[in-house]
Enzyme design. Structure first.
Site, PDB file in Angstrom:
ATOM      1  N   ARG A  71     -39.713 -56.090 -16.501  1.00 25.30           N
ATOM      2  CA  ARG A  71     -40.734 -55.582 -17.437  1.00 25.30           C
ATOM      3  C   ARG A  71     -40.169 -55.368 -18.829  1.00 25.30           C
ATOM      4  O   ARG A  71     -40.855 -55.543 -19.835  1.00 25.30           O
ATOM      5  CB  ARG A  71     -41.327 -54.282 -16.880  1.00 25.30           C
ATOM      6  CG  ARG A  71     -42.558 -53.764 -17.674  1.00 25.30           C
ATOM      7  CD  ARG A  71     -43.168 -52.589 -16.923  1.00 25.30           C
ATOM      8  NE  ARG A  71     -44.414 -52.098 -17.500  1.00 25.30           N
ATOM      9  CZ  ARG A  71     -44.552 -50.906 -18.068  1.00 25.30           C
ATOM     10  NH1 ARG A  71     -43.518 -50.086 -18.155  1.00 25.30           N
ATOM     11  NH2 ARG A  71     -45.715 -50.522 -18.544  1.00 25.30           N
ATOM     12  N   ILE A  97     -49.789 -52.233 -22.568  1.00 29.02           N
ATOM     13  CA  ILE A  97     -49.508 -52.812 -21.255  1.00 29.02           C
ATOM     14  C   ILE A  97     -49.713 -51.666 -20.248  1.00 29.02           C
ATOM     15  O   ILE A  97     -49.277 -50.547 -20.482  1.00 29.02           O
ATOM     16  CB  ILE A  97     -48.080 -53.395 -21.253  1.00 29.02           C
ATOM     17  CG1 ILE A  97     -47.617 -53.904 -19.909  1.00 29.02           C
ATOM     18  CG2 ILE A  97     -47.053 -52.440 -21.767  1.00 29.02           C
ATOM     19  CD1 ILE A  97     -46.247 -54.636 -20.008  1.00 29.02           C
ATOM     20  N   SER A  98     -50.415 -51.943 -19.162  1.00 28.38           N
ATOM     21  CA  SER A  98     -50.732 -50.898 -18.171  1.00 28.38           C
ATOM     22  C   SER A  98     -49.476 -50.377 -17.493  1.00 28.38           C
ATOM     23  O   SER A  98     -48.444 -51.058 -17.474  1.00 28.38           O
ATOM     24  CB  SER A  98     -51.641 -51.447 -17.071  1.00 28.38           C
ATOM     25  OG  SER A  98     -52.816 -51.952 -17.595  1.00 28.38           O
ATOM     26  N   GLN A  99     -49.605 -49.208 -16.866  1.00 30.19           N
ATOM     27  CA  GLN A  99     -48.460 -48.691 -16.115  1.00 30.19           C
ATOM     28  C   GLN A  99     -48.215 -49.607 -14.913  1.00 30.19           C
ATOM     29  O   GLN A  99     -49.161 -50.147 -14.328  1.00 30.19           O
ATOM     30  CB  GLN A  99     -48.663 -47.232 -15.680  1.00 30.19           C
ATOM     31  CG  GLN A  99     -49.736 -46.968 -14.658  1.00 30.19           C
ATOM     32  CD  GLN A  99     -51.063 -46.654 -15.325  1.00 30.19           C
ATOM     33  OE1 GLN A  99     -51.424 -47.224 -16.345  1.00 30.19           O
ATOM     34  NE2 GLN A  99     -51.807 -45.742 -14.733  1.00 30.19           N
TER      35      GLN A  99
END
Ligand code: SAH
Length: 249
Positions: A71, A97-99
């Protein structure tokens, strides 16, 4: 009728040495690693997903894909230190960006199969597309902010994700030339599901989409297309950035 220019981004970099960036095309390949000294952090994060309250992630294929996706390579340099905390992160241009636990949960609920062709709306950093890459045959992903599309295409190419195609354009139109799709994942929130996406979903296909206005809690829906009709089930309250644009064919 409004036409939107969309371009296919060229592969900006070929696969480098096979060892450094083994293309993530098959889970039977040795798993690529997050590299550097970050694999332990990533593993600890992924280990926490099974206890994810209302959104537990237990699918082993999805967990393996999460462990194999670096990531930190997808977020801006100033965000890299926090890349393995379970938080959303800014990626520039007002987008986030999502968790990771939500990325994992949405991926699991999409039920990706090895021969699936998947469409993603909202490429952002390219991270979700990278997570999907080893789980399916082909990922098509569309981003409306051109510099984000370019950056994601470059990172994906550099890391060897050669079954992912990035397009700059408006996701409301879908990707008609590549349709039908076995699954569609929308990572920005429209007010209503764009009709072109329903059309481009194959019979029996699945779509994950957050629906609702900005600054409210949106519903994450799982849609399934049966006999040309869409059955929908609400699976989680979420908050996503809005789906902009709105081109219709
Ligand atoms: N999936 C991404 C995060 C998405 S953030 C990742 O893994 O990093 C949502 C993204 O949707 C943003 O980058 C935003 O620019 C994009 N977006 C918003 N409206 C869009 C539209 N109409 N078509 C394509 N992308 C859109």
């Amino acid at each position: 009728m409004r036409s939107v220019q969309s371009i296919l981004l060229p592969c900006l970099a070929g696969c480098l040495a096979a060892v450094a960036c083994s293309p993530a095309t098959s889970m039977s390949d040795p798993a690529p690693s997050a590299g550097d000294s970050r694999q332990a952090e990533l593993d600890a994060l992924v280990d926490s997903f099974a206890g994810g309250g209302g959104a537990p992630v237990t699918d082993e294929r999805v967990l393996a894909a999460m462990r194999a996706t670096p990531r930190h390579r997808f977020v801006p340099q100033e965000q890299q230190a926090g890349a393995y905390r379970d938080h959303a992160l800014p990626i520039g241009h007002g987008q986030t960006i999502s968790q990771p636990s939500l990325v994992a949960y949405m991926t699991q609920e999409l039920k990706p199969a090895a021969d699936d062709r998947v469409l993603e709306i909202g490429t952002g950093s390219g991270y979700q597309a990278a997570v999907l890459s080893p789980l399916v045959a082909k990922v098509f992903t569309i981003e409306i902010v051109e510099p984000l599309a370019q950056r994601a295409a470059a990172v994906l190419a550099e890391l060897g994700y050669d079954n992912v195609k990035v397009r700059f354009g408006d996701g409301h139109l879908g990707w008609p030339e590549a349709a039908p799709f076995d699954a569609i994942i929308v990572t920005c929130a429209p007010d209503a599901v764009p009709p072109a996406l329903v059309e481009q979903l194959r019979e029996g296909g699945r779509m994950i989409v957050p629906v609702g206005p900005q600054n409210t809690v949106q519903e994450l829906y799982l849609l399934e297309k049966r006999d040309g009709k869409v059955e929908r089930r609400s699976i989680l309250p979420v908050r996503f950035v809005p789906m902009t644009g709105g081109a219709v064919e």
